[in-house]
Design an enzyme around this catalytic site. Structure first.
Site, PDB file in Angstrom:
ATOM      1  N   SER A   1       9.480  -6.955  -2.355  1.00  0.00           N
ATOM      2  CA  SER A   1      11.277  -6.986  -2.416  1.00  0.00           C
ATOM      3  C   SER A   1      11.940  -6.627  -1.622  1.00  0.00           C
ATOM      4  CB  SER A   1      11.517  -6.696  -3.859  1.00  0.00           C
ATOM      5  OG  SER A   1      11.309  -4.863  -4.724  1.00  0.00           O
TER       6      SER A   1
ATOM      7  N   GLY B   1       2.168   2.424  -2.315  1.00  0.00           N
ATOM      8  CA  GLY B   1       1.862   3.607  -4.194  1.00  0.00           C
ATOM      9  C   GLY B   1       2.332   2.978  -5.376  1.00  0.00           C
TER      10      GLY B   1
ATOM     11  N   ALA C   1       0.740  -1.421   0.024  1.00  0.00           N
ATOM     12  CA  ALA C   1       0.306  -0.167  -0.047  1.00  0.00           C
ATOM     13  C   ALA C   1       1.302   1.573   0.053  1.00  0.00           C
ATOM     14  CB  ALA C   1      -0.987   0.053   1.217  1.00  0.00           C
TER      15      ALA C   1
HETATM   16  P1  ADP Z   1       1.293  -1.635  -3.771  1.00  0.00           P
HETATM   17  O1  ADP Z   1       1.146  -1.512  -4.706  1.00  0.00           O
HETATM   18  O2  ADP Z   1       2.500  -0.408  -3.122  1.00  0.00           O
HETATM   19  O3  ADP Z   1       0.591  -2.532  -2.228  1.00  0.00           O
HETATM   20  P2  ADP Z   1      -1.065   0.209  -4.493  1.00  0.00           P
HETATM   21  O4  ADP Z   1      -0.543   1.682  -5.550  1.00  0.00           O
HETATM   22  O5  ADP Z   1      -1.528  -0.442  -4.130  1.00  0.00           O
HETATM   23  O6  ADP Z   1       0.275   0.212  -3.096  1.00  0.00           O
HETATM   24  O7  ADP Z   1      -1.679   1.051  -3.070  1.00  0.00           O
HETATM   25  C1  ADP Z   1      -1.231   2.105  -2.841  1.00  0.00           C
HETATM   26  C2  ADP Z   1      -2.789   3.008  -1.891  1.00  0.00           C
HETATM   27  O8  ADP Z   1      -2.667   4.743  -1.533  1.00  0.00           O
HETATM   28  C3  ADP Z   1      -3.898   3.491  -3.726  1.00  0.00           C
HETATM   29  O9  ADP Z   1      -4.916   3.460  -2.978  1.00  0.00           O
HETATM   30  C4  ADP Z   1      -3.577   4.894  -4.046  1.00  0.00           C
HETATM   31  O10 ADP Z   1      -4.598   5.606  -4.814  1.00  0.00           O
HETATM   32  C5  ADP Z   1      -2.960   5.246  -2.493  1.00  0.00           C
HETATM   33  N1  ADP Z   1      -2.548   6.445  -3.091  1.00  0.00           N
HETATM   34  C6  ADP Z   1      -2.609   7.685  -2.057  1.00  0.00           C
HETATM   35  N2  ADP Z   1      -1.392   9.049  -2.087  1.00  0.00           N
HETATM   36  C7  ADP Z   1      -0.922   7.857  -3.154  1.00  0.00           C
HETATM   37  C8  ADP Z   1       0.190   8.814  -4.157  1.00  0.00           C
HETATM   38  N3  ADP Z   1       0.574  10.033  -4.061  1.00  0.00           N
HETATM   39  N4  ADP Z   1       1.347   7.858  -4.864  1.00  0.00           N
HETATM   40  C9  ADP Z   1       0.491   5.926  -4.817  1.00  0.00           C
HETATM   41  N5  ADP Z   1      -0.923   5.762  -4.223  1.00  0.00           N
HETATM   42  C10 ADP Z   1      -1.055   6.918  -3.566  1.00  0.00           C
END
Ligand code: ADP
Length: 207
Positions: free
Chosen positions: A106, A37, A35
Site C-alpha cells: 500500500s 516484515g 520484505a
Molecule cells: P513483506 O510481507 O513485508 O513483504 P515478509 O514478512 O514476507 O515481508 O518478509 C520479511 C522477511 O524479513 C522474512 O524473511 C522475515 O523472516 C525477515 N525478518 C527479519 N527480522 C524481522 C522482524 N523483526 N520482523 C519481521 N520480519 C523479519
C-alpha cells in the site's frame, strides 16, 4: 456504476453484535516495503490472537491477487483499486466483529488515508502499522528474490526501486523490524491494542 440501489439495514447494530460476540472488530493495516516484515508480523499476530480466542483474519497481498484481485496489475491505477477493494473487504470483516489484519505494501498515502476514512465513517477503528526497515536491509533479506529481479530490470514498477513508497507520517504503531525481533514487533502491536482497549489483555495467551 449501479443506480437504484438502497442500503439494507440489519436487525443487529454494530454495538449489539460486538456485545453478543464478546469482541470488537477493527482493522490492523500493515504497510511497508516488500520484505519489511508485514506478512511475517501479520501471520504471527493472527496466530497469537486466535490462540487467545480472539477472532482474527489475515488478508495478505499475494493471496488476494490470486483471487479477488487477480485482474489487477502493479501500475498506479491498479494499485489504487487493489487497496480500495482490500479496504472494503477489511471493513466487512471488522464490521462482522473480526479483527482484520491486512498486509499490503500500500505505497500511496492517499490510498491508506482513504482506507482509514472508509473505516472511520463506519465507526470502525483503523490501526496503521508501519513495518519499517531501510532499503538496504530489505534488499539484503530479499526472501523471494524480487529486489534482485527488479534491479536487473526484470520486474517493472517495483516499490522502492522503480516505483515510489510514501511512508506513513503518523502511523499508530511504528515497528522497526531491523531493530526488534518478530516477537517484540508483535508485542508492540498487542500492547497498543490493549492500551487502546481494543482487545481484552486478560484473554491473551503466550504461544
Ligand atoms: P513483506 O510481507 O513485508 O513483504 P515478509 O514478512 O514476507 O515481508 O518478509 C520479511 C522477511 O524479513 C522474512 O524473511 C522475515 O523472516 C525477515 N525478518 C527479519 N527480522 C524481522 C522482524 N523483526 N520482523 C519481521 N520480519 C523479519
Amino acid at each position: 456504476m449501479a443506480t437504484n440501489i438502497t442500503w439494507h439495514q440489519g436487525a443487529v447494530s454494530l454495538a449489539e453484535r460486538q456485545r453478543l460476540l464478546g469482541q470488537k472488530g477493527f482493522t490492523i493495516w500493515f504497510t511497508g516495503l516488500s520484505a519489511s516484515g508485514k506478512s511475517t508480523l501479520a501471520t504471527a499476530l493472527e496466530q497469537t490472537l486466535l490462540h487467545s480466542g480472539i477472532s482474527s483474519y489475515r488478508l495478505d497481498g499475494d493471496n488476494i491477487r490470486f483471487g479477488l484481485n487477480k485482474n489487477l496489475g502493479f501500475g498506479p491505477e491498479d494499485r489504487t483499486e487493489n487497496i480500495r477493494r482490500i479496504s472494503e473487504v477489511a471493513k466487512l470483516f471488522a464490521d462482522a466483529s473480526v479483527i482484520a489484519v491486512t498486509a499490503f505494501i500500500s505505497p500511496y498515502r492517499a490510498d491508506r488515508d482513504a482506507a482509514r476514512a472508509l473505516h472511520e465513517a463506519a465507526g470502525i477503528p483503523f490501526v496503521e502499522v508501519f513495518a519499517d526497515a531501510p532499503l538496504d536491509v530489505v534488499e539484503q533479506r530479499d526472501p523471494k528474490g524480487l529486489y534482485k529481479k527488479a534491479k536487473a530490470g526484470e520486474i517493472k514498477e517495483f516499490t522502492g526501486i522503480s516505483a515510489p513508497y510514501e511512508a506513513p507520517e503518523k502511523p499508530e504503531i511504528h515497528v522497526k523490524t531491523h531493530e526488534v525481533t518478530v516477537e517484540q514487533g508483535v508485542q508492540q502491536v498487542l500492547d497498543y491494542l490493549v492500551a487502546q482497549n481494543l482487545i481484552d489483555g486478560s484473554k491473551l495467551v503466550k504461544k
